[in-house]
Design a protein around this motif. Structure first.
Motif: not given
Lengths: 316, 359
Positions: A207, A210, A225, A228-229, A313-315, B87-90
């Protein structure tokens, strides 16, 4: 005896045998499991559920430990909001503590976790060292040490004196006393840090790769990134730490000598509850205070869960 | 917009361990180059060095003639599609596609135009408001490619992008990526361990092994004229048969080999001396069982038959006990345990010396 009564009697006997068989079967199947659970069940019902139900009842009485409790209805709860300035002071102090200590502790824990996540050599050692205050933090010994550090002639002021700064008596000055407790709380960042570290390690490296190919700076990578994750972990830590902060007692008790001094500036909710219960033996009122604290924590937790869908934010 | 890529003596070390040993390679503008090789051969490392995600230990990496060794990844004009899609999941699909452009502070209209174009190319317009978790594997792959397209790079890099897809989807996406290359005309470098992907998509295949290039060239060049045993074994499915052989003698225009219990005359000289132990290589599809279709090769025993519909694969054993595979066109009924005569065209056979090089 008629034929029908004979019939129903035998049916009743049959039912009894049937019930006994079912119970025997359940016991045969699950009995050993319940036996293993028994020590915990005794503790749970005897030491948790029982006292809770009792305290709920007592919160509607004028129980004073010495005489039988008398039912007073909701008057303890009414008194809290209408005739108790110390309750308002304790609420103010507690909310101030929660609002400042929790975000500061989480931010500091995340910062250290991010530093440790950079493939540091000797990571397990640092992790253990940083976790140590969390183990010791709520102990009486650490609270006493903290009192020595922040006293008028304590180590902090001795250190400041090297730079010509004449530090105040942090603990006995109402402007700073609560802040010394907030600093003590932030210092116990080990537990959320470990959880943040585990969360950071779950974020796939590609991630970031990218994002770096997309030209994102380290700061943009962090807030677009990482943060939020990491929100499920932030959410968990925020709830746990907020509940801990609401329940905080020992440091304030030790540092203020159990009084919440100076000028009620360290009068935590639980400390006030303790004073009412074991200082003035107003067990009924203290029980009402305890149930209101529970309601506050429950309301906060419910609110957090309700709003979580907008920011966590849940995956999957 | 296509760029050339040139690698000059590229090396990569982790501490004392060197994993890429001085690679030289030229990739022409617009070329679709595939790095292929077994796990651990260094193909992904080489790609990541080109991307700027791994520092280059030695040598020069040039894009359009400009040295890129120290240029940050974001400034190399490249886009990369990761194996995991990354890919950014959020973020929604739209946000995933626009992230790079937003980072570059592109105007809103430009972002919308480029995202729309990428979505059109990949037919993902209905998915733009969805989150990655609501997409299938193939759709995620498309979004990952779309993210690369929006950046309008001069060089596309693909790191095993199809390995997480099922067989059917892999074939479909393979075709789509090849079409995308035809439409966009960009230079693309694609890493895979699947030689069928390499054969079907590449303008140029680079076969890597243990940090070296074994051979680079057009797919059919590698298939028809492998330089060594490794390339001969790696390219082609089913795999080339390798049989122990001995040079019995040779003159100006022919050579005689003892192989699989037979004596085989080649219509060309081999670069070996009489008595040398060599390896004889023949592809399964270059062996027939029809008399007169080539030189008689050997009488073999049938061990197993696989019917693929358009092709029949026959696993056999030669008189000297070596396993040999035949791939025959069409549907053939061959009884198990039977002995069959095999024929080959010696022009399509290969001989390798003890070092594994073609002779």
């Amino acid at each position: 005896m008629t034929a029908s009564s004979l019939e129903s009697g035998s049916r009743g006997a049959g039912n009894k045998v049937g019930t006994r068989n079912v119970l025997a079967k359940i016991w045969q199947q699950d009995g050993p499991g319940y036996m293993f659970l028994l020590p915990w069940l005794i503790g749970f019902f005897g030491l948790t559920v029982g006292p809770m139900v009792t305290s709920l009842y007592l919160s509607f009485t004028d129980f004073d430990l010495l005489t039988d409790p008398n039912w007073v209805g909701a008057s303890n709860y009414v008194r809290m909001f209408t005739a108790d300035p110390k309750f308002a002071a304790a609420m103010r102090v507690t909310f101030f503590f929660v609002i400042f200590s929790v975000p500061l502790k989480l931010a500091f824990a995340l910062l250290v976790a991010m530093l440790l996540n950079r493939g540091l050599r000797g990571l397990p050692l640092y992790r253990a060292i940083f976790y140590l205050p969390s183990l010791l933090g709520t102990s009486v010994a650490i609270a006493i040490l903290w009192r020595q550090l922040f006293a008028g002639d304590g180590l902090v002021n001795q250190f400041l004196a090297n730079f010509g700064i004449d530090g105040p008596s942090w603990i006995s000055n109402p402007r700073y006393s609560l802040w010394t407790l907030i600093v003590l709380s932030v210092w116990q960042f080990g537990s959320p840090m470990i959880i943040f570290l585990a969360g950071l390690r779950q974020i796939p490296q590609d991630m970031y790769e990218a994002a770096s190919l997309d030209g994102a700076s380290k700061f943009r990578q962090f807030y677009k990134i990482t943060l939020p994750l990491l929100t499920p972990v932030v959410f968990f830590n925020a709830i746990v730490q907020t509940i801990e902060a609401f329940k905080s007692f020992t440091p304030a008790f030790v540092i203020s000598g159990g009084t919440g001094a100076p000028i009620n500036s360290t009068l935590f909710y639980t400390l006030y509850l303790y004073q009412e219960a074991f200082g003035f033996f107003r067990m009924g009122y203290a029980s009402a205070l305890a149930w209101f604290l529970l309601a506050m924590i429950a309301a906060f937790t419910a609110f957090s869960f309700l709003t979580s869908k907008y920011w966590v934010h849940y995956d999957d | 917009m296509a760029a050339s890529v040139e690698l000059k003596k590229i090396r990569k070390s982790y501490g004392d361990v060197e994993v890429i040993h001085g690679i030289d390679l030229m990739i022409e503008p617009g070329e679709f180059t595939v790095f292929v090789g077994p796990s651990g051969c260094g193909k992904s490392t080489l790609l990541r060095m080109i991307a700027g995600l791994e520092p280059i230990t030695g040598g020069d990496m040039l894009i359009e003639g400009d040295r890129m060794n120290e240029v940050p990844a974001a400034k190399r004009g490249i886009a990369m599609v990761f194996q995991s899609y990354a890919l950014y999941p959020h973020m929604s699909v739209y946000k995933n596609l626009s992230f790079g452009l937003e980072t570059a502070r592109a105007p809103k209209e430009e972002i919308e135009r480029k995202v729309k174009r990428a979505a059109e190319i990949l037919q993902i317009e209905p998915l733009l408001q969805r989150k990655p978790k609501a997409l299938s594997g193939g759709q995620r792959q498309r979004v990952a490619i779309g993210r690369a397209i929006t950046r309008e790079p001069r060089l596309f890099l693909f790191d095993e992008p199809l390995s997480n897809l099922d067989a059917e989807l892999r074939v479909q996406m393979r075709v789509e990526i090849a079409k995308l290359h035809n439409d966009l005309g960009n230079t693309m470098i694609y890493v895979t361990h699947d030689q069928i992907e390499a054969m079907t998509m590449a303008d140029k295949i680079v076969v890597l092994s243990a940090g070296h290039i074994e051979q680079a060239g057009p797919p059919l060049e590698l298939y028809n004229n492998p330089k060594n045993l490794f390339v001969a074994g790696f390219i082609g499915s089913p795999k080339m048969n390798f049989l122990k052989a001995k040079v019995e003698g040779q003159d100006a225009g022919s050579a005689k080999l003892a192989v699989a219990g037979s004596s085989l005359t080649f219509d060309r000289k081999v670069n070996a001396s009489q008595g040398d132990e060599v390896t004889f290589g023949v592809r399964p599809e270059h062996i027939t069982i029809t008399e007169g279709s080539g030189k008689h090769f050997s009488t073999v025993t049938v061990d197993l038959v696989e019917h693929l519909g358009g092709q029949t694969i026959i696993y056999t054993t030669t008189p000297d006990g070596t396993a040999m595979t035949l791939a025959l066109e069409g549907q053939r009924e061959v009884p198990l345990g039977s002995q069959i005569e095999t024929y080959i065209d010696t022009k399509r056979c290969h001989v390798f010396n003890a070092a594994g090089d073609v002779v």
